[in-house]
Design an enzyme around this catalytic site. Structure first.
Site, PDB file in Angstrom:
ATOM      1  CG  ASN A  33      -0.229  -0.158   2.510  1.00 55.62           C
ATOM      2  OD1 ASN A  33       0.955  -0.628   2.537  1.00 55.62           O
ATOM      3  ND2 ASN A  33      -0.927   0.333   3.623  1.00 55.62           N
ATOM      4  CD  GLU A  56       5.178  -1.705  12.320  1.00 61.45           C
ATOM      5  OE1 GLU A  56       6.074  -1.133  13.321  1.00 61.45           O
ATOM      6  OE2 GLU A  56       3.918  -1.626  12.376  1.00 61.45           O
ATOM      7  CB  CYS A  63      -1.819  -1.008   8.676  1.00 62.13           C
ATOM      8  SG  CYS A  63      -0.928   0.205   9.078  1.00 62.13           S
ATOM      9  CD  GLU A  74       8.847  -0.471  10.155  1.00 62.54           C
ATOM     10  OE1 GLU A  74       7.541  -0.120   9.670  1.00 62.54           O
ATOM     11  OE2 GLU A  74       9.633  -1.008   9.642  1.00 62.54           O
TER      12      GLU A  74
HETATM   13  O1  TXE Z   1       0.530  -8.382   2.898  1.00 60.91           O
HETATM   14  P1  TXE Z   1       1.008  -9.781   2.631  1.00 60.91           P
HETATM   15  P2  TXE Z   1      -0.154  -7.574   1.625  1.00 60.91           P
HETATM   16  C1  TXE Z   1      -0.694  -5.187   6.449  1.00 60.91           C
HETATM   17  C2  TXE Z   1      -2.305  -4.657   6.046  1.00 60.91           C
HETATM   18  C3  TXE Z   1      -2.701  -6.118   5.453  1.00 60.91           C
HETATM   19  C4  TXE Z   1      -1.735  -6.410   4.547  1.00 60.91           C
HETATM   20  C5  TXE Z   1      -1.583  -5.926   3.186  1.00 60.91           C
HETATM   21  O2  TXE Z   1      -2.999  -4.699   7.403  1.00 60.91           O
HETATM   22  O3  TXE Z   1      -3.025  -6.938   6.444  1.00 60.91           O
HETATM   23  O4  TXE Z   1      -0.535  -5.622   5.183  1.00 60.91           O
HETATM   24  O5  TXE Z   1      -0.275  -6.277   2.614  1.00 60.91           O
HETATM   25  C6  TXE Z   1       5.739 -11.010   1.177  1.00 60.91           C
HETATM   26  N1  TXE Z   1       7.515 -14.983   3.496  1.00 60.91           N
HETATM   27  N2  TXE Z   1       0.144  -3.870   6.791  1.00 60.91           N
HETATM   28  O6  TXE Z   1      -1.467  -8.179   1.060  1.00 60.91           O
HETATM   29  O7  TXE Z   1       0.424 -10.474   1.836  1.00 60.91           O
HETATM   30  C7  TXE Z   1       4.852 -10.313   0.006  1.00 60.91           C
HETATM   31  O8  TXE Z   1       5.746 -10.806  -1.363  1.00 60.91           O
HETATM   32  C8  TXE Z   1       8.227 -13.825   3.317  1.00 60.91           C
HETATM   33  C9  TXE Z   1       0.176  -3.576   8.027  1.00 60.91           C
HETATM   34  O9  TXE Z   1       1.121  -6.963   0.821  1.00 60.91           O
HETATM   35  O10 TXE Z   1       1.320 -10.351   3.973  1.00 60.91           O
HETATM   36  C10 TXE Z   1       4.932  -8.858   0.360  1.00 60.91           C
HETATM   37  O11 TXE Z   1       5.988  -8.437  -0.054  1.00 60.91           O
HETATM   38  N3  TXE Z   1       7.726 -12.684   2.477  1.00 60.91           N
HETATM   39  C11 TXE Z   1       1.359  -2.329   7.983  1.00 60.91           C
HETATM   40  C12 TXE Z   1       4.967  -8.940   1.857  1.00 60.91           C
HETATM   41  O12 TXE Z   1       5.295 -10.373   2.305  1.00 60.91           O
HETATM   42  C13 TXE Z   1       6.494 -13.214   2.258  1.00 60.91           C
HETATM   43  C14 TXE Z   1       0.874  -1.173   6.842  1.00 60.91           C
HETATM   44  C15 TXE Z   1       3.636  -8.562   2.341  1.00 60.91           C
HETATM   45  O13 TXE Z   1       2.496  -9.404   1.844  1.00 60.91           O
HETATM   46  C16 TXE Z   1       5.693 -14.505   2.403  1.00 60.91           C
HETATM   47  C17 TXE Z   1       0.598  -1.889   5.732  1.00 60.91           C
HETATM   48  C18 TXE Z   1       6.570 -15.466   3.061  1.00 60.91           C
HETATM   49  N4  TXE Z   1       6.007 -16.720   3.179  1.00 60.91           N
HETATM   50  C19 TXE Z   1      -0.032  -2.840   5.378  1.00 60.91           C
HETATM   51  N5  TXE Z   1       4.442 -14.347   1.819  1.00 60.91           N
HETATM   52  C20 TXE Z   1       1.582  -1.791   9.208  1.00 60.91           C
HETATM   53  N6  TXE Z   1       1.420  -2.411  10.440  1.00 60.91           N
HETATM   54  O14 TXE Z   1       2.325  -0.675   9.095  1.00 60.91           O
HETATM   55  C21 TXE Z   1       4.304 -13.144   1.195  1.00 60.91           C
HETATM   56  N7  TXE Z   1       5.536 -12.499   1.612  1.00 60.91           N
END
Ligand code: TXE
Length: 494
Positions: free
Chosen positions: A159, A256, A290, A468
């Site tokens: 995002n 996060e 988030c 962070e």
């Molecule tokens: O997350 P994903 P998304 C959270 C938000 C929502 C999510 C959306 O709340 O739940 O993020 O983002 C990589 N091992 N936040 O859909 O699917 C993947 O390639 C290692 C919270 O992107 O979890 C991507 O780069 N890496 C936040 C990243 O993980 C892996 C603010 C995230 O993917 C993996 C913004 C694996 N097994 C969004 N699988 C906050 N709290 O500040 C996937 N990835």
């Protein structure tokens, strides 16, 4: 400086290792799609294990050099990056809009400027990094050094791709570490431009590297023995996988994760201010944020008036082309994510909750190709409804009524998440009582959403581990070494 637009396509994007673009060896590519048109922006090379190994070897070399660079030099480099980003604000903002769907009205004022402010903050911190000295005895003193961890990896969500990259790189680098950053596969572009700017600002090769790919590349980072720390931003299930993968090599981990934050409005609140917070706290970035305050609790005496006020304000919001500066709500990041959000809206419509406004695909022909969903509000919701409990990560606000302070606190805390929260009241003591009682990493009183780089941000419970921004983050990118010095002979013991 050429600005991209909604029809821009780009050549195949590569990896950025050792201060230059390099080809991945995996031979595999993926596509990044423009969410407003669902047309391909470009192919992106997927980093495989050989590429990650190469990045780690390079980052190790970069770390050995950079960790010996005086903090004042680290500070100057970060400041140069910050000023280049400010000069190229529009270029980065347009690219971020193309890749992430977030409207120019946000990216030109928020993303790049915020990234610059983070860099400026840590540039200022650089020269204050220090340890401790202990006078233990006339002939015995100790010093506690604060030392970098080594090669750190950042894994980003889709995002706020530029902001997340900088939130991880700035504190890591200021502490003398090097970084390998993997942006989310849904928004891979601005991290590469950031790497170019680091090089332009004089950052030595290998200190900031970008590898591209999906979860498989992320897993290679989480498992790599040459990486000392993983900083992850994404959803909870993925975060737990990262933690499991990082365990065998005992990596430091910052997570996060997601949230489903409460926004509590007491009857004595500044009504318009609370209304403004509910709207921006739910619909900024089309709710793909988030810390959105998606569970809005309103005290009964003002409940009907508050709900009645929301509808017209949402109807007046401009949903449309993210490249139109007038647009306030752009499309969602992908078709799949749009379907997920529409699924929750369908669930809410079928529940006993009352549909107030929105939650549908817009009619206008020019928006048919994009992943658009009009901002939705449901009221008379019950706490146990699934769309009220789950993180939707889209423009869906749930409104509930409450009567007592203790009741609303119990309900607000009745969630696995603990990222953020908000409370609106003119009663100073109650504001602090509620803020202290809310289980969250950040609570806003009579406001919602602002987060200057000096303030730590992160979740409790299932919303994350670590912080962070702020000084707290320095503990995540350094470790201490105690040097205990004696100035007299060691006495005989055996
Ligand atoms: O997350 P994903 P998304 C959270 C938000 C929502 C999510 C959306 O709340 O739940 O993020 O983002 C990589 N091992 N936040 O859909 O699917 C993947 O390639 C290692 C919270 O992107 O979890 C991507 O780069 N890496 C936040 C990243 O993980 C892996 C603010 C995230 O993917 C993996 C913004 C694996 N097994 C969004 N699988 C906050 N709290 O500040 C996937 N990835």
């Amino acid at each position: 400086m050429k600005l991209v637009n909604a029809h821009t396509t780009l050549p195949t994007q590569r990896l950025y290792i050792d201060g230059e673009y390099v080809d991945a060896t995996s031979g595999e590519t993926f596509q990044t799609i423009n969410p407003a048109t669902n047309r391909v922006i470009c192919d992106v090379q997927q980093a495989g294990d050989e590429d990650v190994d190469r990045a780690v070897i390079t980052a190790r070399k970069g770390f050995l050099h950079w960790s010996r660079t005086p903090p004042v030099e680290r500070s100057r480099t970060l400041m140069r990056v910050a000023s280049i980003l400010r000069e190229r604000n529009l270029e980065f903002a347009y690219l971020e809009t193309l890749d992430t769907d977030r409207p120019l009205s946000e990216t030109t004022t928020d993303d790049v400027i915020y990234a610059s402010r983070i860099l400026e903050y840590y540039a200022g911190v650089a020269q204050t990094l220090r340890g401790d000295h202990y006078d233990l005895a006339p002939d015995n003193f100790a010093i506690v050094r604060r030392e970098p961890l080594g090669v750190c990896a950042g894994i980003g969500a889709w995002n706020y791709s530029l902001g997340i990259a900088v939130m991880k790189a700035a504190p890591a680098l200021v502490c003398g570490n090097s970084m390998i950053f993997k942006p989310a596969e849904l928004s891979p572009l601005t991290a590469l431009k950031l790497a170019e700017v680091f090089t332009e600002a004089g950052l030595p090769p290998g200190v900031f590297n970008v590898v591209q790919g999906d979860g498989r590349t992320g897993q290679l980072l989480s498992r790599h023995p040459g990486i000392s720390k993983i900083s992850f931003t994404g959803e909870g299930g993925t975060g737990r996988k990262v933690m499991v993968d990082a365990a065998p090599t005992l990596k430091h981990v910052t997570l996060e994760l997601g949230g489903k934050s409460p926004l509590i409005v007491f009857a004595d609140a500044d009504f318009d201010s609370a209304m403004n917070a509910a709207l921006v706290g739910n619909f900024f970035s089309a709710g793909e944020l988030c810390c959105t305050g998606t569970r809005v609790f309103v005290e009964r005496p003002i409940y009907d008036r508050f709900v009645a006020g929301l509808g017209p304000r949402v109807t007046a919001m401009r949903v449309g082309d993210p490249f139109d500066m007038e647009t306030q709500v752009g499309p969602l990041i992908s078709k799949a994510h749009m379907e997920k959000v529409l699924g929750y809206i369908e669930m809410a419509s079928a529940s006993a909750a009352t549909h107030v406004v929105g939650g549908r695909r817009p009619d206008s022909p020019e928006l048919q190709d994009g992943n658009y969903v009009t901002p939705a509000i449901f009221c008379d919701c019950a706490d146990d409804m699934q769309f009220v409990r789950d993180e939707i990560f889209g423009p869906v606000m749930s409104v509930m009524v409450f009567d007592e302070e203790n009741e609303v606190l119990r309900r607000a805390n009745d969630t696995v998440y603990g990222l953020a929260g908000g409370v609106f009241t003119s009663d100073f003591a109650r504001a602090h009582r509620v803020a202290i009682a809310l289980e969250a990493g950040t609570v806003w009183i009579n406001g919602y959403g602002s987060g200057p780089p000096s303030l730590p941000f992160g979740g409790v419970k299932q919303s994350g581990l670590g912080r962070e921004n702020g000084l707290a983050t320095l503990d995540a990118y350094t470790q201490t070494k105690t040097i205990n010095a004696s100035m007299s002979a060691m006495e005989r013991y055996y």
